[in-house]
Design a protein around this motif. Structure first.
Motif, PDB file in Angstrom:
ATOM      1  N   TRP A 290      56.210  36.354  30.155  1.00  0.00           N
ATOM      2  CA  TRP A 290      55.678  36.015  30.784  1.00  0.00           C
ATOM      3  C   TRP A 290      54.110  35.146  29.740  1.00  0.00           C
ATOM      4  CZ3 TRP A 290      55.990  36.420  35.846  1.00  0.00           C
ATOM      5  CH2 TRP A 290      56.924  37.022  36.237  1.00  0.00           C
TER       6      TRP A 290
ATOM      7  N   PRO B 154      45.243  44.810  45.008  1.00  0.00           N
ATOM      8  CA  PRO B 154      45.932  43.530  44.940  1.00  0.00           C
ATOM      9  C   PRO B 154      45.105  42.725  46.114  1.00  0.00           C
ATOM     10  CG  PRO B 154      47.077  45.538  44.592  1.00  0.00           C
ATOM     11  CD  PRO B 154      45.996  46.263  45.016  1.00  0.00           C
TER      12      PRO B 154
ATOM     13  N   ARG C 246      46.089  43.451  29.563  1.00  0.00           N
ATOM     14  CA  ARG C 246      47.264  45.026  29.573  1.00  0.00           C
ATOM     15  C   ARG C 246      46.462  44.946  28.685  1.00  0.00           C
ATOM     16  NH1 ARG C 246      52.167  44.651  31.676  1.00  0.00           N
ATOM     17  NH2 ARG C 246      53.131  45.519  29.711  1.00  0.00           N
TER      18      ARG C 246
ATOM     19  N   TRP D 231      49.771  36.815  32.299  1.00  0.00           N
ATOM     20  CA  TRP D 231      48.956  37.881  31.305  1.00  0.00           C
ATOM     21  C   TRP D 231      47.520  37.040  30.838  1.00  0.00           C
ATOM     22  CZ3 TRP D 231      53.702  41.042  28.968  1.00  0.00           C
ATOM     23  CH2 TRP D 231      54.306  41.231  29.973  1.00  0.00           C
TER      24      TRP D 231
ATOM     25  N   GLU E  76      48.295  33.658  37.560  1.00  0.00           N
ATOM     26  CA  GLU E  76      49.245  34.703  38.300  1.00  0.00           C
ATOM     27  C   GLU E  76      50.731  35.009  37.015  1.00  0.00           C
ATOM     28  OE1 GLU E  76      49.973  35.798  41.711  1.00  0.00           O
ATOM     29  OE2 GLU E  76      47.811  34.436  41.533  1.00  0.00           O
TER      30      GLU E  76
ATOM     31  N   GLU F  14      46.061  38.944  34.025  1.00  0.00           N
ATOM     32  CA  GLU F  14      46.487  40.661  33.885  1.00  0.00           C
ATOM     33  C   GLU F  14      45.894  41.145  32.555  1.00  0.00           C
ATOM     34  OE1 GLU F  14      49.870  44.071  33.083  1.00  0.00           O
ATOM     35  OE2 GLU F  14      50.084  42.626  35.020  1.00  0.00           O
TER      36      GLU F  14
ATOM     37  N   PRO G 241      51.374  38.743  37.755  1.00  0.00           N
ATOM     38  CA  PRO G 241      52.739  38.789  38.734  1.00  0.00           C
ATOM     39  C   PRO G 241      52.620  40.084  38.969  1.00  0.00           C
ATOM     40  CG  PRO G 241      52.700  39.627  36.249  1.00  0.00           C
ATOM     41  CD  PRO G 241      51.742  39.051  36.220  1.00  0.00           C
ATOM     42  N   ARG G 242      51.757  41.711  39.081  1.00  0.00           N
ATOM     43  CA  ARG G 242      52.465  42.826  39.666  1.00  0.00           C
ATOM     44  C   ARG G 242      51.388  43.609  40.436  1.00  0.00           C
ATOM     45  NH1 ARG G 242      53.397  47.294  34.668  1.00  0.00           N
ATOM     46  NH2 ARG G 242      51.098  46.027  34.378  1.00  0.00           N
TER      47      ARG G 242
ATOM     48  N   VAL H 194      48.216  43.792  39.456  1.00  0.00           N
ATOM     49  CA  VAL H 194      47.378  44.539  38.632  1.00  0.00           C
ATOM     50  C   VAL H 194      46.030  43.636  37.652  1.00  0.00           C
ATOM     51  CG1 VAL H 194      47.106  46.134  36.001  1.00  0.00           C
ATOM     52  CG2 VAL H 194      49.261  46.034  38.370  1.00  0.00           C
TER      53      VAL H 194
ATOM     54  N   ARG I 235      45.079  50.162  36.709  1.00  0.00           N
ATOM     55  CA  ARG I 235      45.741  51.120  36.564  1.00  0.00           C
ATOM     56  C   ARG I 235      45.607  52.070  34.834  1.00  0.00           C
ATOM     57  NH1 ARG I 235      51.439  51.177  38.449  1.00  0.00           N
ATOM     58  NH2 ARG I 235      51.732  52.162  36.514  1.00  0.00           N
TER      59      ARG I 235
ATOM     60  N   GLY J  43      48.615  47.466  48.033  1.00  0.00           N
ATOM     61  CA  GLY J  43      48.876  48.195  46.761  1.00  0.00           C
ATOM     62  C   GLY J  43      47.464  48.818  46.676  1.00  0.00           C
TER      63      GLY J  43
END
Length: 518
Positions: free
Chosen positions: A153, A277, A207, A181, A179, A205, A229-230, A232, A257, A282
């Motif tokens: 990604w 989401p 992370r 990271w 879409e 996202e 992409p998830r 999140v 999360r 989700g």
């Protein structure tokens, strides 16, 4: 190796200022001309090659004795890629209001404090970096660009397995990787904490999985506007932090999360908005196995998606009527105290009007049936000295469990409920006994029965006769000495015998059930 003769005028100015740590400012002083968004139009008089900056930081111009050299540059267009991967940098670097043609590569470098402030950068790769000081990216705009991709990604800012002895300051920054990271900082160690305040915005996202944040993560008012992409928005799985602050208008358009995260002090979502989401499919919050001391979940409005608190442990839970969505996973969730926010005050939830009904409704938001949330709630009421409320919760547990049982068992459950409240209301058996005793005494007192053996046995007494029918154990000598020629009264006698057995059995079964763990 660069020679002085081939340097442009702004590069020579920087070259000469570096040994003494002097500030070089190429801004014009005209706001319309100094806007970083227009940095692509800046001419040669404001352009510095990235290779010149690299050469200086790696010792191309020896520092003067008695001076502390540093590279401080403002208002420049940086051409080429600033590649310091693996470098040992002994000088501080500060770039302010600069426009970068290409990304910055600091991966694996060891350096002093770095500041890239108010600048536009097409990606910063700083995985495995070691910073003895602060990493300051305040008010900069980072976008996916030409920084090397070490994963599948694209990432606008990579701090994977980085170690920063001071703080990582992203306040006011805008980091964009739609879409994908926006920030990839798994394994980051930031001893001074991570700060994302003053209008921080991330598209993609963020992370921080497995991050070590002794100074905490501070995101009050931050806006995570696009999920990765998830789906999140923020991933802090297995992170360890002193505090996580998502208050003051924090917005997450995607899942947050916190699976396995450990927070030694407070975790707050006060006034936050958890939209979940974008596709609506989700959870808004996943805090499976999370641990925290103080968990403030007083949101600005209910989350749009489910909240998963399975296996989480907190000492203090703060919530309000806006905290919970339609689905809440509570199996294994352990808490020591619950406080509610009402009229701007925090109050202990026990003793409030409709407290038990509201908490039971909260548990009913969990899909399926699990006894642990009821037992946890009852334990909390009991520790607070509200034993009656604890029994009401356990009765609600049995009623919920009954829905999962076969038909015949459900019928028996209804009978236990009506007669003795599953043993949590044993006084109901006394009410039934009193009512049936009164019925039998009045009915049998208006008629005369027939003796089984004339001239023998005790005199007929309606009250004692009724009690003899209702009590299945032992005998008072009345039931076996008299019988009725009136069919209606004889059937009433049979009915009372049956009720006596049912009441006794229900009482024993109910009380036994309270002594067992269901």
């Amino acid at each position: 190796m660069l020679s002085y003769d081939e340097l442009t005028p702004p590069e020579r100015e920087l070259w000469e200022a570096f040994p003494e740590g002097r500030h070089v400012d190429l801004r014009t002083g005209m706001p319309e001309d100094d806007r970083v968004d227009g940095g692509g139009q800046w001419d040669a008089g404001r352009t510095v090659r990235a290779a010149v900056i690299v050469a200086l930081l790696l010792g191309a111009n020896t520092p003067q004795p008695g001076a502390v050299s540093s590279l401080t540059l403002a208002g420049a267009r940086i051409s080429g890629r600033l590649n310091l991967a693996g470098a040992q940098i002994a000088h501080a670097l500060r770039l302010e209001d600069c426009w970068f043609e290409e990304g910055v590569d600091l991966s694996g470098a060891s350096t002093q404090s770095i500041a890239i402030v108010g600048s536009r950068v097409p990606g910063v790769e700083a995985g495995l970096i070691r910073v003895e000081g602060r990493l300051d990216l305040r008010h900069s705009r980072l976008e996916c660009g030409s920084a090397p991709r070490l994963h599948r990604w694209a990432t606008a800012l990579s701090l994977s397995n980085a170690h920063v002895s001071g703080a990582v300051n992203l306040s006011g920054a805008e980091i964009t990787a739609p879409e994908e990271w926006a920030v990839s900082a798994g394994g980051l160690v930031a001893e001074g904490g991570v700060y994302c305040v003053d209008g921080f915005v991330a598209h993609g996202e963020v992370r921080l999985m497995g991050a070590q944040l002794p100074g905490g993560l501070h995101m009050p008012g931050a806006q995570l506007m696009g999920a990765g992409p998830r789906g999140v928005a923020l991933a802090l799985d297995n992170a360890v932090a002193s505090t996580l602050d998502f208050s003051g208008g924090f917005i997450a358009n995607g899942s947050v999360r916190l699976r396995g995260a450990r927070i030694s002090d407070n975790l707050t979502f006060e006034g936050a908005v958890l939209n979940g989401p974008p596709d609506g499919d989700g959870p808004s919050l996943v805090a499976l196995l999370m641990q925290a001391v103080d968990f403030d979940f007083t949101l600005a409005r209910p989350p749009s998606g489910p909240v998963d608190l399975r296996g989480a442990q907190v000492s203090y839970l703060h919530d309000s009527e806006r905290s919970w969505p339609d689905v809440v996973e509570l199996d294994g969730f352990v808490y020591g105290s619950i406080k509610v926010a009402e009229a701007g005050e925090r109050r202990e939830a026990v003793g409030l009007r409709d407290s038990v009904a509201q908490r039971v409704a909260w548990i009913r938001h969990s899909p399926g049936y699990s006894p642990q949330p009821y037992e946890q709630l009852a334990s909390w009421y009991r520790k607070a000295g509200h034993d009656d409320d604890a029994r009401r919760v356990l009765l609600a547990k049995q009623r919920h469990r009954r829905r999962t049982l076969p038909l015949t068992t459900r019928v028996w459950g209804h009978l236990l409920d009506v007669t003795v409240g599953y043993g949590y209301r044993p006084w109901m058996a006394g009410v039934w006994l009193l009512a049936l005793t009164l019925l039998g005494t009045l009915s049998f007192g208006t008629h005369s029965p027939n003796p089984v053996q004339r001239g023998e046995g005790a005199r007929f007494q309606p009250l004692v006769y009724t009690l003899d029918l209702l009590i299945p154990i032992g005998g008072l000598g009345q039931r076996t000495a008299w019988y009725w020629s009136n069919d209606g009264l004889q059937w009433l006698a049979y009915l009372l015998i049956g009720f006596g057995w049912v009441l006794t059995t229900a009482l024993i079964a109910g009380v036994t059930r309270t002594l067992q763990k269901n």
